[in-house]
Design an enzyme around this catalytic site. Sequence first.
Site, PDB file in Angstrom:
ATOM      1  N   HIS A 114     -22.907   8.900  -6.386  1.00 56.47           N
ATOM      2  CA  HIS A 114     -23.294   8.335  -7.765  1.00 56.47           C
ATOM      3  C   HIS A 114     -23.988   6.928  -7.516  1.00 56.47           C
ATOM      4  O   HIS A 114     -23.700   6.020  -6.873  1.00 56.47           O
ATOM      5  CB  HIS A 114     -22.014   7.701  -8.663  1.00 56.47           C
ATOM      6  N   TYR A 152     -17.157   2.808 -17.856  1.00 58.79           N
ATOM      7  CA  TYR A 152     -16.040   1.903 -18.179  1.00 58.79           C
ATOM      8  C   TYR A 152     -16.153   1.178 -19.428  1.00 58.79           C
ATOM      9  O   TYR A 152     -17.156   0.626 -19.743  1.00 58.79           O
ATOM     10  CB  TYR A 152     -16.161   0.598 -17.089  1.00 58.79           C
ATOM     11  N   PRO A 205      -6.935  -1.117 -10.439  1.00 58.74           N
ATOM     12  CA  PRO A 205      -7.688  -0.230  -9.851  1.00 58.74           C
ATOM     13  C   PRO A 205      -8.960  -0.265 -10.507  1.00 58.74           C
ATOM     14  O   PRO A 205     -10.245   0.489 -10.343  1.00 58.74           O
ATOM     15  CB  PRO A 205      -7.050   1.202 -10.608  1.00 58.74           C
ATOM     16  N   LYS A 248     -10.971  -0.297  -5.706  1.00 53.39           N
ATOM     17  CA  LYS A 248     -11.087  -1.098  -4.404  1.00 53.39           C
ATOM     18  C   LYS A 248      -9.884  -0.727  -3.399  1.00 53.39           C
ATOM     19  O   LYS A 248     -10.023  -1.103  -2.225  1.00 53.39           O
ATOM     20  CB  LYS A 248     -11.257  -2.543  -4.363  1.00 53.39           C
ATOM     21  N   TYR A 280     -19.201  -3.853  -5.978  1.00 53.45           N
ATOM     22  CA  TYR A 280     -18.797  -2.440  -6.425  1.00 53.45           C
ATOM     23  C   TYR A 280     -19.119  -1.512  -5.233  1.00 53.45           C
ATOM     24  O   TYR A 280     -18.340  -0.650  -4.929  1.00 53.45           O
ATOM     25  CB  TYR A 280     -19.364  -2.053  -7.706  1.00 53.45           C
TER      26      TYR A 280
HETATM   27  P1  RFL Z   1      -0.136   4.953   0.245  1.00 53.78           P
HETATM   28  O1  RFL Z   1      -1.102   5.837  -0.489  1.00 53.78           O
HETATM   29  O2  RFL Z   1       0.863   4.393  -0.837  1.00 53.78           O
HETATM   30  O3  RFL Z   1       0.755   5.669   1.495  1.00 53.78           O
HETATM   31  C1  RFL Z   1       1.943   4.993   2.067  1.00 53.78           C
HETATM   32  C2  RFL Z   1       2.735   6.177   2.401  1.00 53.78           C
HETATM   33  O4  RFL Z   1       3.939   5.621   3.045  1.00 53.78           O
HETATM   34  C3  RFL Z   1       5.056   6.504   2.773  1.00 53.78           C
HETATM   35  N1  RFL Z   1       6.227   5.545   2.931  1.00 53.78           N
HETATM   36  C4  RFL Z   1       7.199   5.608   3.752  1.00 53.78           C
HETATM   37  N2  RFL Z   1       7.061   6.254   5.086  1.00 53.78           N
HETATM   38  C5  RFL Z   1       7.922   6.226   5.885  1.00 53.78           C
HETATM   39  N3  RFL Z   1       9.354   5.420   5.620  1.00 53.78           N
HETATM   40  C6  RFL Z   1       9.264   4.711   4.380  1.00 53.78           C
HETATM   41  N4  RFL Z   1      10.271   3.737   4.349  1.00 53.78           N
HETATM   42  C7  RFL Z   1       8.135   4.522   3.526  1.00 53.78           C
HETATM   43  N5  RFL Z   1       7.815   4.106   2.532  1.00 53.78           N
HETATM   44  C8  RFL Z   1       6.859   4.528   1.937  1.00 53.78           C
HETATM   45  C9  RFL Z   1       4.695   6.913   1.452  1.00 53.78           C
HETATM   46  O5  RFL Z   1       5.388   7.973   0.932  1.00 53.78           O
HETATM   47  C10 RFL Z   1       3.118   7.154   1.352  1.00 53.78           C
HETATM   48  O6  RFL Z   1       2.974   8.624   1.766  1.00 53.78           O
HETATM   49  O7  RFL Z   1      -0.837   3.767   0.730  1.00 53.78           O
HETATM   50  P2  RFL Z   1      -2.103   3.355   1.713  1.00 53.78           P
HETATM   51  O8  RFL Z   1      -1.971   4.649   2.689  1.00 53.78           O
HETATM   52  O9  RFL Z   1      -2.225   2.049   2.150  1.00 53.78           O
HETATM   53  O10 RFL Z   1      -3.231   4.007   0.747  1.00 53.78           O
HETATM   54  C11 RFL Z   1      -3.548   3.011  -0.259  1.00 53.78           C
HETATM   55  C12 RFL Z   1      -4.100   3.901  -1.565  1.00 53.78           C
HETATM   56  O11 RFL Z   1      -3.361   4.930  -1.711  1.00 53.78           O
HETATM   57  C13 RFL Z   1      -4.294   3.101  -2.831  1.00 53.78           C
HETATM   58  O12 RFL Z   1      -4.739   1.782  -2.550  1.00 53.78           O
HETATM   59  C14 RFL Z   1      -5.247   3.646  -3.846  1.00 53.78           C
HETATM   60  O13 RFL Z   1      -4.843   4.838  -4.192  1.00 53.78           O
HETATM   61  C15 RFL Z   1      -5.583   2.742  -4.894  1.00 53.78           C
HETATM   62  N6  RFL Z   1      -6.433   3.285  -6.116  1.00 53.78           N
HETATM   63  C16 RFL Z   1      -7.808   3.346  -5.925  1.00 53.78           C
HETATM   64  N7  RFL Z   1      -8.181   2.955  -4.953  1.00 53.78           N
HETATM   65  C17 RFL Z   1      -9.666   2.989  -4.668  1.00 53.78           C
HETATM   66  O14 RFL Z   1     -10.134   2.604  -3.518  1.00 53.78           O
HETATM   67  N8  RFL Z   1     -10.445   3.682  -5.620  1.00 53.78           N
HETATM   68  C18 RFL Z   1     -10.071   4.080  -6.753  1.00 53.78           C
HETATM   69  O15 RFL Z   1     -10.659   4.772  -7.655  1.00 53.78           O
HETATM   70  C19 RFL Z   1      -8.719   3.643  -6.934  1.00 53.78           C
HETATM   71  N9  RFL Z   1      -8.011   4.435  -8.084  1.00 53.78           N
HETATM   72  C20 RFL Z   1      -5.757   3.757  -7.252  1.00 53.78           C
HETATM   73  C21 RFL Z   1      -6.684   4.260  -8.310  1.00 53.78           C
HETATM   74  C22 RFL Z   1      -4.348   3.855  -7.516  1.00 53.78           C
HETATM   75  C23 RFL Z   1      -3.932   4.438  -8.447  1.00 53.78           C
HETATM   76  N10 RFL Z   1      -2.448   4.065  -8.794  1.00 53.78           N
HETATM   77  C24 RFL Z   1      -1.751   5.183  -9.093  1.00 53.78           C
HETATM   78  C25 RFL Z   1      -1.736   3.271  -8.087  1.00 53.78           C
HETATM   79  C26 RFL Z   1      -6.046   4.842  -9.469  1.00 53.78           C
HETATM   80  C27 RFL Z   1      -4.772   4.898  -9.579  1.00 53.78           C
HETATM   81  C28 RFL Z   1      -4.027   5.174 -11.158  1.00 53.78           C
HETATM   82  C1  PHB Z   2     -10.708   7.336 -10.392  1.00 55.10           C
HETATM   83  O1  PHB Z   2     -11.609   8.465 -10.548  1.00 55.10           O
HETATM   84  O2  PHB Z   2      -9.398   7.785 -10.331  1.00 55.10           O
HETATM   85  C2  PHB Z   2     -10.973   5.910 -10.630  1.00 55.10           C
HETATM   86  C3  PHB Z   2     -12.448   5.594 -10.648  1.00 55.10           C
HETATM   87  C4  PHB Z   2     -12.622   4.374 -10.927  1.00 55.10           C
HETATM   88  C5  PHB Z   2     -11.945   3.423 -11.087  1.00 55.10           C
HETATM   89  C6  PHB Z   2     -10.602   3.760 -11.018  1.00 55.10           C
HETATM   90  C7  PHB Z   2     -10.277   5.053 -10.693  1.00 55.10           C
HETATM   91  O3  PHB Z   2     -12.320   2.049 -11.019  1.00 55.10           O
END
Ligand code: RFL
Ligand code: PHB
Length: 390
Positions: free
Chosen positions: A72, A201, A293, A297, A385
């Site tokens: 993108h 956005y 989100p 990042k 970004y």
């Molecule tokens: P995770 O993915 O939460 O994984 C942690 C793992 O640890 C396990 N765990 C345990 N295991 C053993 N013993 C325990 N006591 C434990 N407790 C927990 C869990 O089951 C899990 O499998 O953390 P990690 O690996 O640091 O990854 C971080 C990312 O997942 C997170 O930062 C992103 O998803 C955030 N995020 C976004 N990030 C981006 O860079 N770009 C995006 O577009 C973006 N969009 C988003 C997002 C997060 C969202 N939500 C739902 C919070 C959009 C959303 C809606």
């Molecule tokens: C997504 O596709 O889940 C997404 C994209 C951009 C964002 C957050 C989430 O800033």
Amino acid sequence: MRTQVAIIGAGPSGLLLSQLLQLQGVDNVVLERRTGEYVLGRIRAGVLEQGAVDLLHEARVGARLAREGLAHEGFDICVGDRRHRIDLKGLTGGKCVTVYGQTEVTKDLMDARAALGGTVVYEAQDVALHDLGGKAARVTYRRDGKAAEVVCDYVAGCDGFHGVSRGAIPKDLLRNYERVYPFGWLGVLSDTRPVSDELIYVHHERGFALCSMRSMTRSRYYIQCEFDEDLEEWTDDRFWDELRRRLPPDAAAALQAGPAIEKSIAPLRSFVAEPMRYQRLFLAGDAAHIVPPTGAKGLNLAASDIYYLSRALIAHYKENRDDLLDAYSQTALRRVWKAERFSWWMTTLLHRFPDASAFDRRVQEAELDYVTGSVAARTALAENYVGLPY
Ligand code: RFL
Ligand code: PHB
């Protein structure tokens, strides 16, 4: 069991660290509380910075990403009915981002761990950290009702915001910085054609909206909602109607609605725990910090933490030097705080704050006008970004 590095959590942080370490001959074991299917069922991030893409290639999990990831070169910010393009490529001297779901990143990492014969223990219950200041650390857990233990040199706490690792740092040594936003995001995934080739956005009177995607046949949409809203009350039709009302007329007309294959509400929070190291424990990813989100990042910060931590551990084992391990917390936090600032800023710029005064709203309008109207402001937005350098 004896290993060099025990990794808690098999999300993207834990699996990526495990893969990078094993490729350099550093022995490690991953302990994950959930099943693999559960981990893959969580729909989260969608946008990867080039730094994260490069690291995934280094980890030899870049083949499908290179085939299926969507480059993108820009996105739109929509204010009222006007769309303003942020030309990422033009403003940053050629950089862009890749749209590729976190689910796919995790799946590619899981497959790679299995192919290399990595040890990933799923359904590890009651994980607890011991002897972090001793000659060797220990991690205890239960699996199928039986007690088990991993003895290791280092523990990587990659267990997300609700994990146990951060809690192993004594309270008087840990400083938490937090902001909770007065709204959430209601997200819907659907097998429909995305409304546009690029992300949109939207800042709107009724609240923020985001049009994203996973592929050219799978859309991901979000709308700002109350943080304590009842998901049951959001039928598919109600979601599509509300989204349509927030989009500019051309996008609303083009919006293809369809059944939601996933629907969830996420709270919005900024959070940083300092330091990211305590004795033999190193925190990485969501275990140490959360961003709202809006700036896309979270996953990218997890990748940059793992970049610093993997290099530091490899330097310890291969070159017998500890300067990178000693500097890890400080090095990682410098980048973390810049991403925290950017994510807070994007969130503040684009959402509707229920408690905003008339003055606050005018300042927000002025800032939107400035950002969309000034090349200097758009350049700063684009630079952040696409991702600051590691
Ligand atoms: P995770 O993915 O939460 O994984 C942690 C793992 O640890 C396990 N765990 C345990 N295991 C053993 N013993 C325990 N006591 C434990 N407790 C927990 C869990 O089951 C899990 O499998 O953390 P990690 O690996 O640091 O990854 C971080 C990312 O997942 C997170 O930062 C992103 O998803 C955030 N995020 C976004 N990030 C981006 O860079 N770009 C995006 O577009 C973006 N969009 C988003 C997002 C997060 C969202 N939500 C739902 C919070 C959009 C959303 C809606
Ligand atoms: C997504 O596709 O889940 C997404 C994209 C951009 C964002 C957050 C989430 O800033």
